[in-house]
Write a protein that holds these residues in place. Structure first.
Motif, mmCIF file in Angstrom:
data_model
loop_
_atom_site.group_PDB
_atom_site.id
_atom_site.type_symbol
_atom_site.label_atom_id
_atom_site.label_comp_id
_atom_site.label_asym_id
_atom_site.label_seq_id
_atom_site.Cartn_x
_atom_site.Cartn_y
_atom_site.Cartn_z
ATOM 1 N N ASN A 136 114.839 114.538 -68.848
ATOM 2 C CA ASN A 136 116.065 113.757 -68.885
ATOM 3 C C ASN A 136 116.497 113.493 -67.447
ATOM 4 O O ASN A 136 117.098 114.353 -66.799
ATOM 5 N N HIS A 137 116.202 112.303 -66.962
ATOM 6 C CA HIS A 137 116.522 111.969 -65.581
ATOM 7 C C HIS A 137 118.016 111.756 -65.351
ATOM 8 O O HIS A 137 118.442 111.587 -64.212
ATOM 9 N N ALA A 138 118.798 111.772 -66.417
ATOM 10 C CA ALA A 138 120.249 111.668 -66.282
ATOM 11 C C ALA A 138 120.928 113.038 -66.250
ATOM 12 O O ALA A 138 122.149 113.117 -66.118
ATOM 13 N N ASP A 139 120.152 114.106 -66.348
ATOM 14 C CA ASP A 139 120.684 115.468 -66.344
ATOM 15 C C ASP A 139 120.807 115.961 -64.901
ATOM 16 O O ASP A 139 119.791 116.086 -64.206
ATOM 17 N N PRO A 140 122.019 116.248 -64.422
ATOM 18 C CA PRO A 140 122.178 116.713 -63.032
ATOM 19 C C PRO A 140 121.350 117.950 -62.710
ATOM 20 O O PRO A 140 120.848 118.080 -61.585
ATOM 21 N N ASP A 141 121.197 118.855 -63.667
ATOM 22 C CA ASP A 141 120.404 120.054 -63.408
ATOM 23 C C ASP A 141 118.942 119.706 -63.180
ATOM 24 O O ASP A 141 118.257 120.344 -62.358
ATOM 25 N N PHE A 142 118.446 118.696 -63.903
ATOM 26 C CA PHE A 142 117.057 118.265 -63.697
ATOM 27 C C PHE A 142 116.892 117.630 -62.325
ATOM 28 O O PHE A 142 115.900 117.873 -61.631
ATOM 29 N N VAL A 143 117.873 116.846 -61.910
ATOM 30 C CA VAL A 143 117.822 116.235 -60.576
ATOM 31 C C VAL A 143 117.816 117.314 -59.503
ATOM 32 O O VAL A 143 117.044 117.250 -58.536
ATOM 33 N N LYS A 144 118.662 118.328 -59.663
ATOM 34 C CA LYS A 144 118.687 119.432 -58.703
ATOM 35 C C LYS A 144 117.336 120.146 -58.661
ATOM 36 O O LYS A 144 116.861 120.552 -57.594
ATOM 37 N N LEU A 145 116.731 120.300 -59.834
ATOM 38 C CA LEU A 145 115.415 120.948 -59.918
ATOM 39 C C LEU A 145 114.380 120.179 -59.114
ATOM 40 O O LEU A 145 113.576 120.766 -58.376
ATOM 41 N N LEU A 146 114.384 118.852 -59.251
ATOM 42 C CA LEU A 146 113.428 118.039 -58.512
ATOM 43 C C LEU A 146 113.628 118.168 -57.004
ATOM 44 O O LEU A 146 112.663 118.292 -56.246
ATOM 45 N N HIS A 147 114.870 118.142 -56.571
ATOM 46 C CA HIS A 147 115.153 118.285 -55.137
ATOM 47 C C HIS A 147 114.753 119.669 -54.626
ATOM 48 O O HIS A 147 114.381 119.821 -53.460
ATOM 49 N N GLY A 148 114.826 120.664 -55.505
ATOM 50 C CA GLY A 148 114.507 122.024 -55.082
ATOM 51 C C GLY A 148 113.024 122.344 -55.081
ATOM 52 O O GLY A 148 112.619 123.386 -54.547
ATOM 53 N N LEU A 149 112.224 121.471 -55.666
ATOM 54 C CA LEU A 149 110.783 121.714 -55.744
ATOM 55 C C LEU A 149 110.124 121.301 -54.432
ATOM 56 O O LEU A 149 109.991 120.115 -54.132
ATOM 57 N N LYS A 150 109.739 122.289 -53.635
ATOM 58 C CA LYS A 150 109.135 122.030 -52.338
ATOM 59 C C LYS A 150 107.625 122.229 -52.419
ATOM 60 O O LYS A 150 107.164 123.247 -52.932
ATOM 61 N N ILE A 151 106.877 121.289 -51.918
ATOM 62 C CA ILE A 151 105.420 121.384 -51.998
ATOM 63 C C ILE A 151 104.790 121.750 -50.648
ATOM 64 O O ILE A 151 103.583 121.921 -50.550
ATOM 65 N N HIS A 152 105.619 121.854 -49.625
ATOM 66 C CA HIS A 152 105.147 122.312 -48.325
ATOM 67 C C HIS A 152 106.352 122.820 -47.543
ATOM 68 O O HIS A 152 107.510 122.599 -47.912
ATOM 69 N N ASP A 153 106.090 123.542 -46.438
ATOM 70 C CA ASP A 153 107.164 124.074 -45.597
ATOM 71 C C ASP A 153 107.897 122.950 -44.858
ATOM 72 O O ASP A 153 107.324 121.908 -44.582
#
Length: 284
Positions: A267-284
C-alpha cells in the motif's frame, strides 16, 4: 503474434521478461537467469535493491547471446535519489552488471527526491549509458504530474497489475502519455489462489493453457509487459509459452469481474510503508 513492443523513444522491448526479485543468492540468481535465457527469454529485470545485479550481468555475459539481443532492466533505490547520489548509483549498477549500457533504468519508488534523480537518469540517457529511462510504482495522479514536470518522458511505469488489481485508470493515463506499463507480480505473488482459480482455469481449458498462462495473456492483450518470476526450471520454461493464443471478449468480461480494486501486497499510500522504504538501506 507480436513478442516485442516499441517504447515511446523507439527502443524495442520484449513483452515477457524474467524477474529476479527475492533471489538474493548470487549463485542461484545467475543459474536461473541462465536457465531463462536458454528457455528463450531476452528480457531480464533486476534492481539495485534486489542485491543480484552482479549475477544478472554474469549470466548475460556467459550466455553466448549477443549483448544487443538481451534487454536488461535495473532500478535506482530510494536511498540514492537526488541528482548527485543517483549519478554515482547509476555507475555502480553498470559496474555490478559489468555491462557497457543498461537497456532500461527505473526510479524504483515515487518517494524522496525523485525529480533530482530523474535529472541524473536523463543525463545518463543522453550519454548513452542507459537506452531507456522510466519509473516504477507511480499511480495515475503521480504519473500525470511526473509527465507534466520532466523534460524526457518516462518510457515505462512498472507497477503491480494482475487480474485481481486491474488498474484501468492507470492504464488509461499511461496510454495518454505514451508510457508503457510493466506488470511486476503478474501472478499476484501467488495470492487469490491464482494458479488454480476456477475462472482462470476454465478459460485456460479452452486454449489448453494454465491459469498462469491466462493471467499473463490477459495483461499482454492489454498492452502490458509482464515479468513473471520463478526459480523452478519447468515453470521458467512454461511461463514464456504465451504467444500462441489470445483471449476473446467473453474471457475478458469474466476476468473483469475479478478486480478487487486495490492491492493486497503493498500500500503505497500507507505512511508506515513509505517510512519502511526510506529506512531500507542497501549500502553504507
Amino acid at each position: 503474434m507480436e513478442t516485442k513492443r516499441i517504447l515511446n523513444n523507439g527502443v524495442s522491448i520484449p513483452l515477457v521478461g524474467f524477474g529476479v526479485f527475492q533471489v538474493p543468492d548470487l549463485a542461484q540468481a545467475e543459474e536461473v537467469v541462465g536457465l531463462a535465457l536458454k528457455a528463450g527469454y531476452r528480457h531480464i529485470d533486476t534492481a539495485a535493491v534486489y542485491m543480484n545485479e552482479e549475477a544478472v550481468g554474469a549470466a548475460v555475459r556467459k550466455s553466448g547471446i549477443p549483448r544487443q539481443d538481451i534487454f536488461v532492466t535495473s532500478k535506482l533505490w530510494v536511498q540514492d535519489f537526488g541528482y548527485e547520489k543517483a549519478k554515482k548509483a547509476i555507475q555502480t549498477s553498470l559496474d555490478k552488471l559489468g555491462l557497457d549500457y543498461i537497456d532500461l533504468y527505473l526510479l524504483h519508488q515515487p518517494f524522496g527526491d525523485y525529480i533530482g534523480a530523474w535529472r541524473a537518469l536523463e543525463e545518463a540517457y543522453r550519454d548513452g549509458k542507459i537506452k531507456s529511462i522510466g519509473i516504477s510504482n507511480f499511480d495515475a495522479a503521480r504519473l500525470a504530474d511526473f509527465c507534466q514536470t520532466v523534460d524526457i518522458q518516462p518510457a515505462v511505469n512498472q507497477v503491480e497489475t494482475h487480474p485481481f488489481f486491474q488498474r484501468e485508470d492507470l492504464l488509461a493515463i499511461a496510454e495518454e502519455y505514451h508510457v508503457a506499463l510493466e506488470a511486476w507480480g503478474p501472478f499476484a505473488e501467488g495470492r487469490f489462489g491464482i494458479f488454480t482459480h476456477p475462472v482462470l482455469t476454465k478459460i485456460g481449458e479452452k486454449y489448453s493453457k494454465t491459469a498462469a498462462h491466462v493471467a499473463l495473456r490477459w495483461n499482454l492483450d492489454r498492452g502490458v509487459i509482464v515479468l513473471p518470476k520463478s526459480v523452478t526450471p519447468s515453470r521458467i520454461e512454461a511461463n514464456i509459452a504465451v504467444f500462441d493464443f489470445t483471449l476473446d471478449d467473453d474471457d475478458r468480461a469474466e476476468i473483469a469481474k475479478l478486480d478487487q480494486g486495490h492491492s493486497d501486497i503493498v500500500n503505497h499510500a500507507d505512511p508506515d510503508f513509505v517510512k519502511l522504504l526510506h529506512g531500507l538501506k542497501i549500502h553504507d
